[in-house]
Design a protein around this motif. Sequence first.
Motif, PDB file in Angstrom:
ATOM      1  N   LYS A 114       0.836  -1.199   0.000  1.00 20.64           N
ATOM      2  CA  LYS A 114       0.000   0.000   0.000  1.00 20.64           C
ATOM      3  C   LYS A 114       0.864   1.240   0.000  1.00 20.64           C
ATOM      4  CE  LYS A 114      -4.527  -1.125   1.963  1.00 20.64           C
ATOM      5  NZ  LYS A 114      -5.494  -0.764   3.039  1.00 20.64           N
ATOM      6  N   LYS A 116       0.066   4.822   1.063  1.00 15.53           N
ATOM      7  CA  LYS A 116      -1.009   5.489   1.782  1.00 15.53           C
ATOM      8  C   LYS A 116      -2.235   4.573   1.764  1.00 15.53           C
ATOM      9  CE  LYS A 116       0.774  10.146   1.094  1.00 15.53           C
ATOM     10  NZ  LYS A 116       0.517  11.522   0.607  1.00 15.53           N
ATOM     11  N   ASN A 117      -3.336   4.971   1.129  1.00  7.86           N
ATOM     12  CA  ASN A 117      -4.512   4.096   1.089  1.00  7.86           C
ATOM     13  C   ASN A 117      -4.734   3.484  -0.295  1.00  7.86           C
ATOM     14  OD1 ASN A 117      -5.259   6.491  -0.158  1.00  7.86           O
ATOM     15  ND2 ASN A 117      -7.401   6.337   0.483  1.00  7.86           N
ATOM     16  N   ASN A 156     -14.739   5.076   2.143  1.00  5.03           N
ATOM     17  CA  ASN A 156     -14.453   5.328   3.554  1.00  5.03           C
ATOM     18  C   ASN A 156     -12.943   5.273   3.802  1.00  5.03           C
ATOM     19  OD1 ASN A 156     -14.100   2.594   3.235  1.00  5.03           O
ATOM     20  ND2 ASN A 156     -15.535   1.968   4.822  1.00  5.03           N
ATOM     21  N   PRO A 157     -12.469   5.765   4.952  1.00  6.26           N
ATOM     22  CA  PRO A 157     -11.022   5.908   5.172  1.00  6.26           C
ATOM     23  C   PRO A 157     -10.222   4.616   5.042  1.00  6.26           C
ATOM     24  CG  PRO A 157     -12.235   7.181   6.792  1.00  6.26           C
ATOM     25  CD  PRO A 157     -13.250   6.379   6.048  1.00  6.26           C
ATOM     26  N   ASP A 158     -10.769   3.478   5.473  1.00 10.20           N
ATOM     27  CA  ASP A 158     -10.015   2.231   5.389  1.00 10.20           C
ATOM     28  C   ASP A 158     -10.282   1.469   4.084  1.00 10.20           C
ATOM     29  OD1 ASP A 158     -12.600   1.627   6.002  1.00 10.20           O
ATOM     30  OD2 ASP A 158     -12.136   0.260   7.655  1.00 10.20           O
ATOM     31  N   PHE A 159     -11.009   2.092   3.154  1.00 15.14           N
ATOM     32  CA  PHE A 159     -11.288   1.556   1.821  1.00 15.14           C
ATOM     33  C   PHE A 159     -11.896   0.155   1.897  1.00 15.14           C
ATOM     34  CE2 PHE A 159      -9.476   0.417  -2.627  1.00 15.14           C
ATOM     35  CZ  PHE A 159     -10.699   0.703  -3.206  1.00 15.14           C
ATOM     36  N   THR A 160     -12.910   0.005   2.711  1.00 19.44           N
ATOM     37  CA  THR A 160     -13.677  -1.238   2.747  1.00 19.44           C
ATOM     38  C   THR A 160     -15.009  -1.080   2.025  1.00 19.44           C
ATOM     39  OG1 THR A 160     -14.602  -0.612   4.898  1.00 19.44           O
ATOM     40  CG2 THR A 160     -12.626  -2.009   4.907  1.00 19.44           C
ATOM     41  N   TYR A 164     -13.912   3.431  -6.620  1.00 21.13           N
ATOM     42  CA  TYR A 164     -12.467   3.496  -6.859  1.00 21.13           C
ATOM     43  C   TYR A 164     -12.185   3.503  -8.353  1.00 21.13           C
ATOM     44  CZ  TYR A 164     -12.801  -1.524  -7.793  1.00 21.13           C
ATOM     45  OH  TYR A 164     -13.145  -2.751  -8.324  1.00 21.13           O
TER      46      TYR A 164
END
Length: 234
Positions: A114, A116-117, A156-160, A164
């Motif tokens: 990864k 960053k995200n 969302n911040p944790d990309f769940t 995209y």
Amino acid sequence: MKFRFVRPYLICCFLLFFHYSKAQSIEHNGWVFWSHEQKLAEKWQFSYDMQLRSADRFDYANTLLIRPGIGYKIRENQTVTLGYTYFGTWEKEDDKLEYEPENRIFEQFEIRNKFKNIPVTNRFRFEQRFMHMQQEKIFAQRIRYYIQALIPVAANPDFTKGIYVCLQNELFLNVQGNEQSGRRFFDQNRPYAGTGYRFNKKLDLEAGYMLRYIIQEDKNVRNNIFQLSIKSSF
């Protein structure tokens, strides 16, 4: 993963390696792709790809690919896989369908990191190809290098979960059997861009465009491909 290691991969591997010749063929195809990963144990997993491809101008379904494999995690982000691929093609000749089967064994090494995200995947695949071309049996080997980046744009911040953008490319290098199969050392490049929606950690739905460029002895083929993908994992 530090950016100075990611940047050379992205710059080098998203470039298009076009080979221009006098004869060019342009085709328009559709691919439907399902990719699945199933965890079997702490370090073991089962992977499965299935793909259906159309002939030029979506005339008929002419290719079926089935690719199962067993993977072992040597590290949390590194997996080695041993698998088999069935690759069947049907081409129309004088209003008749000519069937050409191909069986492959493959060994694969995949690294997932990864920045960053942004998940970045590097994959090296070595294939042994058992082909039937014009009633002749041919054995060949090739190396495939693939890189993919998934860029969250509304997630969302944790990309769940969320929307995209997917950017990827794959290069093909023939290392054995070139003379028999009529292929060059470098004969194929597949840049791709798409957008998708991640429903949760287990399911993505994606659509995009791939430009597949194939270098052949008598002509070069440019495939404009619309691809619909389902990616699942459990």
